[in-house]
Design an enzyme around this catalytic site. Structure first.
Site, mmCIF file in Angstrom:
data_model
loop_
_atom_site.group_PDB
_atom_site.id
_atom_site.type_symbol
_atom_site.label_atom_id
_atom_site.label_comp_id
_atom_site.label_asym_id
_atom_site.label_seq_id
_atom_site.Cartn_x
_atom_site.Cartn_y
_atom_site.Cartn_z
ATOM 1 N N CYS A 122 0.806 -1.225 0.000
ATOM 2 C CA CYS A 122 0.000 0.000 0.000
ATOM 3 C C CYS A 122 0.841 1.278 0.000
ATOM 4 O O CYS A 122 0.305 2.372 -0.181
ATOM 5 C CB CYS A 122 -0.950 -0.003 1.197
ATOM 6 N N HIS A 256 -3.524 7.173 2.725
ATOM 7 C CA HIS A 256 -3.921 5.841 2.281
ATOM 8 C C HIS A 256 -5.335 5.553 2.794
ATOM 9 O O HIS A 256 -5.648 5.842 3.941
ATOM 10 C CB HIS A 256 -2.930 4.809 2.816
ATOM 11 N N ASN A 287 -10.116 -0.070 -0.080
ATOM 12 C CA ASN A 287 -8.662 0.125 -0.040
ATOM 13 C C ASN A 287 -8.072 -0.507 -1.302
ATOM 14 O O ASN A 287 -8.203 -1.714 -1.505
ATOM 15 C CB ASN A 287 -8.133 -0.563 1.230
#
Ligand code: COA
Length: 331
Positions: A122, A256, A287
């Site tokens: 990520c 994020h 996500n």
């Protein structure tokens, strides 16, 4: 000693453009309730997520990356022959080798570019941006195409009530090039391999070949949450400090998209003014791992919530554990 000539480049770099791609299949929370004991209310309250996009037949990491990259190149208005490097950040490419980036460069009609994949989960986009900025400023390429793309739905364990609802697929891409003024601040990045067991893959790919079953993603959600709201909060503040900015000089915040409650905690820690536009794409997209930050950037610019030239703080964090963030000027 023989003197070796060093490369030299422009003093500054900036992001010229951003593009993104979302797959066509909309997965709402209701859909997941056939697999996990949960509720739309719990998922919404605990994470902010209402729906996410998963790939449909014919969509994959390659099609998503191509779409996002094509948009970024077109919007940058540059000659693609001047793109000297193509970086793909992903954990979704099936092959250890060859990397996917050379194939993407070829299909995009970019001749003879350096092309490689990076794996930083990520944090992948922000890791790649640090590399792209350094490549441009060192004069090793005039323009760099940075793509981040993920198909996390394929490694999502639908029966795990701790992760089944979190992830979505997608891709984002940017063109980085030379600039008269600085458009990319110092990267704040790092890793903690001591916490490799906090987010994991249930089996390696060799096992997948033998069994025909994809490995899945596993996670200690509480541990990630704690790390994100303590250590990552401090790292986010350091991005501002290292760029020489105070919170009131920020226009946009793109953290994020792991959990809306993590974003809320970061906002409180940074004491950002209410005027700062905050990315909340997790609500519609979930996500998207490495692709999260550029997808959110494109969404905010496309909707008019943010505009070109504004100052934004971006940060990504995830499996490794790894993290990276910087202050940027929006394209
Ligand atoms: N539906 C309904 N209830 C659930 C549930 C679900 N899917 N999952 C857990 N619960 C219950 C638990 O059983 C527990 O009940 P109890 O209090 O009666 O024991 C309660 O909800 C709280 O469980 P917990 O595991 O503490 O949930 P949480 O508040 O930590 O939320 C996450 C779970 C995964 C949403 C959260 O930890 C998170 O977002 N972590 C970060 C994840 C992340 O960002 N990962 C990627 C980083 S790149």
């Amino acid at each position: 000693m023989t003197e070796i000539k060093a490369s030299t480049g422009p003093k500054y770099a900036r992001i010229y453009s951003v593009g993104s791609a979302t797959p066509s299949r909309v997965i709402d929370n209701e859909f997941l309730l056939q697999y996990i004991d949960s509720s739309d209310e719990w998922i919404t309250q605990r994470t902010g997520i209402k729906e996410r996009r998963w790939v449909a037949e014919g969509e994959n990491i390659e099609t998503l990356a191509m779409e996002a990259a094509s948009k970024a190149i077109e919007r940058a208005g540059i000659d693609r022959a001047e793109i000297g490097a193509v970086i793909l950040s992903t954990i979704s490419h099936y092959h250890q080798t060859p990397a996917l980036a050379p194939k993407l460069a070829y299909q995009l009609g970019i001749p003879d570019a350096a092309a490689y994949d990076i794996s930083a989960a990520c944090a992948g986009f922000c890791y790649g941006l640090a590399q792209a900025e350094a490549i441009v400023r060192a004069g090793q390429a005039t323009y760099v195409l940075l793509i981040a793309g993920e198909v996390i739905s394929e490694i999502t364990n639908l029966e795990d009530r701790g992760t089944a609802f979190l992830f979505g697929d997608g891709a984002g891409a940017v063109i980085v090039g030379p600039s008269e003024t600085n458009g990319i601040g110092p990267v704040v990045w790092g890793s903690d391999g001591g916490q490799e067991g906090v987010i994991w893959q249930t089996a390696d790919w060799h096992t997948a070949v033998e069994t025909g079953v994809f490995p899945k993603l596993g996670m200690d959600g509480r541990a990630v949450f704690k790390w994100a709201t303590s250590f990552i909060a401090r790292a986010t503040k350091k991005c501002l400090d290292d760029a020489g900015l105070t919170p009131d000089q920020l226009d946009v915040f793109i953290p994020h998209q792991a959990n809306d409650r993590i974003t809320d905690t970061l906002l409180r820690y940074l004491k950002l003014p209410e005027t700062v536009v905050v990315a909340r794409t997790i609500r519609q997209l979930g996500n998207n791992s490495a692709a999260t930050v550029p997808m959110a950037m494109d969404a905010l610019l496309s909707s008019g919530e943010a505009s070109s030239g504004q100052t934004a703080l971006i940060i990504g964090f995830g499996a490794g554990l790894v993290y990276a963030g910087q202050v940027i000027t929006l394209p």
